[in-house]
Structures are given as C-alpha cells and as structure tokens.
Motif scaffolding. Structure first.
Motif, PDB file in Angstrom:
ATOM      1  N   PRO A  95       0.801  -1.235   0.000  1.00 39.62           N
ATOM      2  CA  PRO A  95       0.000   0.000   0.000  1.00 39.62           C
ATOM      3  C   PRO A  95       0.829   1.279   0.000  1.00 39.62           C
ATOM      4  CG  PRO A  95      -0.929  -1.596   1.528  1.00 39.62           C
ATOM      5  CD  PRO A  95       0.388  -2.166   1.067  1.00 39.62           C
ATOM      6  N   LEU A  96       2.066   1.214   0.523  1.00 40.14           N
ATOM      7  CA  LEU A  96       2.913   2.402   0.572  1.00 40.14           C
ATOM      8  C   LEU A  96       3.273   2.922  -0.817  1.00 40.14           C
ATOM      9  CD1 LEU A  96       5.380   1.554   3.483  1.00 40.14           C
ATOM     10  CD2 LEU A  96       3.580   3.294   3.484  1.00 40.14           C
ATOM     11  N   THR A  97       3.088   2.097  -1.837  1.00 45.41           N
ATOM     12  CA  THR A  97       3.392   2.563  -3.193  1.00 45.41           C
ATOM     13  C   THR A  97       2.500   3.724  -3.607  1.00 45.41           C
ATOM     14  OG1 THR A  97       1.930   0.860  -4.112  1.00 45.41           O
ATOM     15  CG2 THR A  97       4.298   0.346  -4.000  1.00 45.41           C
ATOM     16  N   TYR A  98       1.260   3.749  -3.095  1.00 48.05           N
ATOM     17  CA  TYR A  98       0.336   4.814  -3.494  1.00 48.05           C
ATOM     18  C   TYR A  98      -0.446   5.431  -2.336  1.00 48.05           C
ATOM     19  CZ  TYR A  98       1.275   3.714  -8.354  1.00 48.05           C
ATOM     20  OH  TYR A  98       1.900   3.535  -9.553  1.00 48.05           O
ATOM     21  N   GLU A  99      -0.138   5.071  -1.102  1.00 46.67           N
ATOM     22  CA  GLU A  99      -0.858   5.621   0.049  1.00 46.67           C
ATOM     23  C   GLU A  99       0.134   6.090   1.107  1.00 46.67           C
ATOM     24  OE1 GLU A  99      -4.582   2.437  -0.419  1.00 46.67           O
ATOM     25  OE2 GLU A  99      -3.362   2.457   1.414  1.00 46.67           O
ATOM     26  N   ILE A 100       0.011   7.326   1.545  1.00 48.01           N
ATOM     27  CA  ILE A 100       0.909   7.842   2.586  1.00 48.01           C
ATOM     28  C   ILE A 100       0.305   7.700   3.981  1.00 48.01           C
ATOM     29  CG2 ILE A 100       2.041   9.477   1.035  1.00 48.01           C
ATOM     30  CD1 ILE A 100       0.301  11.685   2.380  1.00 48.01           C
ATOM     31  N   ILE A 101      -0.981   7.413   4.042  1.00 47.65           N
ATOM     32  CA  ILE A 101      -1.684   7.267   5.315  1.00 47.65           C
ATOM     33  C   ILE A 101      -2.392   5.915   5.312  1.00 47.65           C
ATOM     34  CG2 ILE A 101      -3.398   8.304   6.881  1.00 47.65           C
ATOM     35  CD1 ILE A 101      -3.139  10.868   5.105  1.00 47.65           C
ATOM     36  N   LYS A 102      -2.422   5.267   6.438  1.00 45.43           N
ATOM     37  CA  LYS A 102      -3.173   4.018   6.538  1.00 45.43           C
ATOM     38  C   LYS A 102      -4.667   4.339   6.604  1.00 45.43           C
ATOM     39  CE  LYS A 102       0.413   1.501   9.071  1.00 45.43           C
ATOM     40  NZ  LYS A 102       0.745   0.813  10.355  1.00 45.43           N
ATOM     41  N   PRO A 103      -5.487   3.776   5.725  1.00 46.88           N
ATOM     42  CA  PRO A 103      -6.921   4.097   5.742  1.00 46.88           C
ATOM     43  C   PRO A 103      -7.575   3.816   7.080  1.00 46.88           C
ATOM     44  CG  PRO A 103      -6.447   2.221   4.283  1.00 46.88           C
ATOM     45  CD  PRO A 103      -5.146   2.835   4.645  1.00 46.88           C
ATOM     46  N   GLU A 104      -7.136   2.746   7.759  1.00 44.24           N
ATOM     47  CA  GLU A 104      -7.748   2.402   9.045  1.00 44.24           C
ATOM     48  C   GLU A 104      -7.469   3.465  10.105  1.00 44.24           C
ATOM     49  OE1 GLU A 104      -4.039  -0.279   8.487  1.00 44.24           O
ATOM     50  OE2 GLU A 104      -5.711   0.496   7.278  1.00 44.24           O
ATOM     51  N   ASP A 105      -6.380   4.230   9.953  1.00 43.65           N
ATOM     52  CA  ASP A 105      -6.088   5.305  10.907  1.00 43.65           C
ATOM     53  C   ASP A 105      -7.144   6.404  10.842  1.00 43.65           C
ATOM     54  OD1 ASP A 105      -3.851   3.963  11.710  1.00 43.65           O
ATOM     55  OD2 ASP A 105      -2.420   5.276  10.693  1.00 43.65           O
ATOM     56  N   LEU A 106      -7.790   6.527   9.683  1.00 44.04           N
ATOM     57  CA  LEU A 106      -8.810   7.555   9.482  1.00 44.04           C
ATOM     58  C   LEU A 106     -10.216   6.969   9.509  1.00 44.04           C
ATOM     59  CD1 LEU A 106      -7.071   9.552   6.611  1.00 44.04           C
ATOM     60  CD2 LEU A 106      -7.168  10.152   9.036  1.00 44.04           C
ATOM     61  N   GLY A 107     -10.335   5.693   9.853  1.00 48.62           N
ATOM     62  CA  GLY A 107     -11.644   5.054   9.883  1.00 48.62           C
ATOM     63  C   GLY A 107     -12.194   4.757   8.508  1.00 48.62           C
ATOM     64  N   LEU A 108     -11.308   4.672   7.515  1.00 43.49           N
ATOM     65  CA  LEU A 108     -11.723   4.393   6.139  1.00 43.49           C
ATOM     66  C   LEU A 108     -11.202   3.022   5.724  1.00 43.49           C
ATOM     67  CD1 LEU A 108     -10.950   7.937   4.687  1.00 43.49           C
ATOM     68  CD2 LEU A 108     -13.210   7.008   5.259  1.00 43.49           C
ATOM     69  N   GLU A 109     -11.509   2.614   4.505  1.00 44.56           N
ATOM     70  CA  GLU A 109     -11.050   1.311   4.039  1.00 44.56           C
ATOM     71  C   GLU A 109     -10.537   1.382   2.607  1.00 44.56           C
ATOM     72  OE1 GLU A 109     -14.062  -1.686   3.607  1.00 44.56           O
ATOM     73  OE2 GLU A 109     -15.638  -0.226   3.204  1.00 44.56           O
ATOM     74  N   ARG A 110      -9.634   0.473   2.312  1.00 44.32           N
ATOM     75  CA  ARG A 110      -9.078   0.365   0.970  1.00 44.32           C
ATOM     76  C   ARG A 110      -9.944  -0.580   0.154  1.00 44.32           C
ATOM     77  NH1 ARG A 110      -4.910  -1.870   2.435  1.00 44.32           N
ATOM     78  NH2 ARG A 110      -3.750   0.042   2.835  1.00 44.32           N
ATOM     79  N   LYS A 111     -10.217  -0.198  -1.090  1.00 42.51           N
ATOM     80  CA  LYS A 111     -10.951  -1.076  -1.989  1.00 42.51           C
ATOM     81  C   LYS A 111     -10.306  -1.055  -3.363  1.00 42.51           C
ATOM     82  CE  LYS A 111     -15.674  -1.316  -0.147  1.00 42.51           C
ATOM     83  NZ  LYS A 111     -17.104  -1.119  -0.464  1.00 42.51           N
ATOM     84  N   ILE A 112     -10.279  -2.211  -3.989  1.00 39.18           N
ATOM     85  CA  ILE A 112      -9.814  -2.311  -5.366  1.00 39.18           C
ATOM     86  C   ILE A 112     -11.056  -2.489  -6.238  1.00 39.18           C
ATOM     87  CG2 ILE A 112      -8.365  -3.540  -7.002  1.00 39.18           C
ATOM     88  CD1 ILE A 112      -6.817  -2.235  -4.705  1.00 39.18           C
ATOM     89  N   LEU A 113     -11.343  -1.473  -7.055  1.00 37.95           N
ATOM     90  CA  LEU A 113     -12.522  -1.525  -7.917  1.00 37.95           C
ATOM     91  C   LEU A 113     -12.179  -2.178  -9.254  1.00 37.95           C
ATOM     92  CD1 LEU A 113     -14.113   2.006  -7.328  1.00 37.95           C
ATOM     93  CD2 LEU A 113     -14.507  -0.123  -6.083  1.00 37.95           C
TER      94      LEU A 113
END
Length: 380
Positions: free
Chosen positions: A298-316
C-alpha cells in the motif's frame, strides 16, 4: 520549528457564517467537546455580542470543563469585549480591517483611527486579564508598512498574537511565506494564519505561513466558511503530521471521521467522496498500475493508513483495471484463473464498464467470468 504550532478551530464562528448554515445550541456544545477530544488547542466559540442565545451557548461551552482555551470573537469595540467577559471566555479575538479598501469603503475611516480603535480595545481586554488575538482583517491586501505598524501597536497594547487574515483568499503559498517571514522579522509577536479558500489554496497557505514562522493556524471542520470556506481543519492536521513531519502534531486523528461526519450533518453539507482526508473513496483504486502497486504494498500509493482515518481500501474493477486486480478480486470467491483467462475476462470487463459508465460489482464480475468459461467450453 522552535515553537509548537497550535490550532484554533473557528467552526462555531466562521464556519457557522457559511451562507445557509445554522448550528443548534446543543450541536455547538457537542462539536466543541469533539474538537476538544481531537486535541484542538483553542476553540472560537462564537460572537457574544450577538445576544442572549449566542451568549447562553458560549457560557455552556465555557462550563464544559474542556482542556482547550475558549475564545469569543469581537469587533474592536468595548461593548463587544464586555459581552465576551460576561460569557467567561479566557481569550478574545479583536478584529478590525487593515486594508485601504476596507478602511475606506467598509469602515469609512482612516488608518490612524483604525490603530486608535484597535489599541483602545486591546488595552481594555488586557486590563481584564484576557488572552488576546488582534485580527488584521484583509491583511493580505494591506500595505506591508502599515501592517507592520499595526502589529507593533497591537503588541505594545498587550496583544498575545496577531491574526493575519487572508479574508478574500487572494494569496498563494509563496507570497504567503514571504509576507509572514517579513512580518516575523519586523515584529516579535506570535502570528496566526486565517486563510480562505476562494482560489483553492487555504490549507496550502496556512501551511506556508507555518513554515515561515506562524505559530497558530486557524481552520474549520470540513473547510466550512464564507464563500468557498476556510482552511480545512482535517487537512491542516494531516499536513502538519505528514507534510511538515512535526512530531508534536499528535492529534487524535482517529476521531476526525466522526467529527467531520457530525459537522457535515449539522451543517447540511455532505462530504464529497473525493474529499481529502475524509472522503469515503479516497483509498479506492481502479487503475491497473495503481491497484497492482497497492496490492503488493500500500505504501506505493498511500501515505496514510486508511484504518487510521476510519476508512477502508478497496480495489474496484472497471475500465482501467488490470489483470492483477481481477485475479485478486476473484480470489475472494475462491476462484483462481490463469493469465489467458484473466486477459479474456479483462476485455469483457472493460467493454461492460464503458457501456455502464461505472465500475462493476462482484456479481457482474462473476457473471462475466462465467461467460468466459462457457465460451471456452464451446470452443474446446
């Protein structure tokens, strides 16, 4: 940074000045408590001189035993400050315009009278033991030499800091940096940035001000405010943490989502899916290259962990998907396909996605997979 940067939240004052927005009194109290739990240093709770209803809710916030300092906003008028004192706030903002266009056309006054009025109000607040932020309204369109005189007069009158207001959102980050640096070198007083988003640069300008030496940043939840709004509190917090890498920016970011959602509902202003920090879909990936990278690390395209913000990662799965994403999605259903099958399925996915003008859900993907199987059986 030699000094800790502190945050002033003005959602309950400038945020409520958003056209069409009104917070119920209990909403204001609850928002203040949520801001305090987030770790905001100071809360601008409202405008006491507006009268009994406004004063009642400010008094209730003051009596809530919050860790944050509670500030009342005032014109540079003694009766305004008296109303703030009556509410029990520990800090006051004293605001007056400094640009010639405001002094001439809004105040029908002169530079000398502006200085005199500001000094008189500041001295009164100081005599009453208040923490004071003197606000230079429309500072961004004010002559630098007069602004320096204004800052010096505010300091001599007892102000603790001066609020540099980009009232019409006219600044850019480079100009902001240069002007704040100039002012800091000319006058030894804390500077607060108050930036508006008319050109889409409010958060960037706030951070540029901090880099130049400003020690207070003003912001609102969800970027509420007049016209295009103010610097967004959540963006400022994450920028301090991730762009400026400030170790002291230890705000409880896990509380941001609930705060922003509550303010969005209270203000009847929905949060766009793509909104920085809080948008529901900011960790969604569809592009083949991006999805492949995010799946690998995930570090390739995300600087913040989604779970830290109460969000989630999805691959569409859609027009821009690659075979890696399709294989990954099918694996959740216990299906593992070879490269040839994934390529055939990818062609179908792209055609259907274009026809529907959206990404595909799992049922649609599985249906297309079954088509690939049937076609292969027919040709076998």
């Amino acid at each position: 940074m030699t000094k800790k940067i502190k945050l002033l939240d003005t959602t309950l004052r400038d945020g409520e000045q958003t056209a069409g927005v009104v917070f119920a009194n209990e909403e204001k109290v609850f928002i203040a408590k949520m801001l305090d739990e987030l770790g905001v240093d100071q809360i601008e709770a409202g405008i006491p001189v507006m009268g009994s209803d406004e004063k009642d809710v400010i008094k209730k916030i003051v009596k809530s035993n919050l860790k944050a300092s509670i500030m009342g906003w005032n014109r540079a008028v003694i009766k305004d400050i008296e109303a703030s004192i009556d509410c029990g706030v520990d800090a006051v903002a004293i605001s007056i315009s400094t640009s010639d266009i405001h002094i001439t056309h809004k105040l029908n006054s002169t530079r000398d009278r502006v200085l005199e009025q500001m000094v008189k109000a500041t001295e009164f607040a100081k005599f009453n033991g208040l923490y004071i932020s003197v606000n230079a309204e429309d500072a961004s369109r004010t002559d630098d030499l007069f602004l320096i005189d204004f800052f010096k007069a505010a300091k001599e009158a007892g102000a603790n800091r001066v609020r540099f207001c980009d009232t019409v959102g006219i600044l850019d980050p480079i100009t902001t940096y240069n002007r704040i640096k100039l002012l800091k070198e000319a006058v030894d007083i804390d500077i607060e940035m108050h930036t508006h988003n008319d050109l889409g640069m409010a958060t960037a300008n706030a951070i540029a001000g901090a880099m130049a030496g400003a020690t207070y940043l003003g912001a609102t939840v969800n970027g509420l405010g007049e016209r295009a709004g103010n610097a967004s509190l959540e963006e400022v917090i994450l920028s301090l943490k991730y762009a400026m890498n400030l170790e002291h920016a230890n705000y409880h970011i896990e509380k941001i989502k609930d705060l922003c959602a509550y303010v969005a509902k209270a203000s009847n202003r929905e949060i766009p899916f793509w909104k920085a920090i809080t948008g529901e879909r900011i960790f969604y990936h569809e592009s083949g290259i991006h999805a492949d990278g995010a799946l690998k690390n995930p570090l390739t395209y995300e600087i913040i962990k989604p779970e830290d913000l109460g969000l989630e990662r999805k691959i569409l799965i859609g027009k821009h998907s690659g075979s890696a994403a399709i294989k990954n999605r099918l694996s959740f259903h216990g299906i593992h396909i070879d490269d040839a099958s994934s390529y055939e399925l990818l062609i179908k996915v792209r055609n259907v996605s274009i026809a529907l003008k959206r990404s595909l859900n799992d049922k649609e993907l599985l249906s297309l997979y079954e088509e690939v199987l049937r076609e292969r059986n027919l040709t076998a």
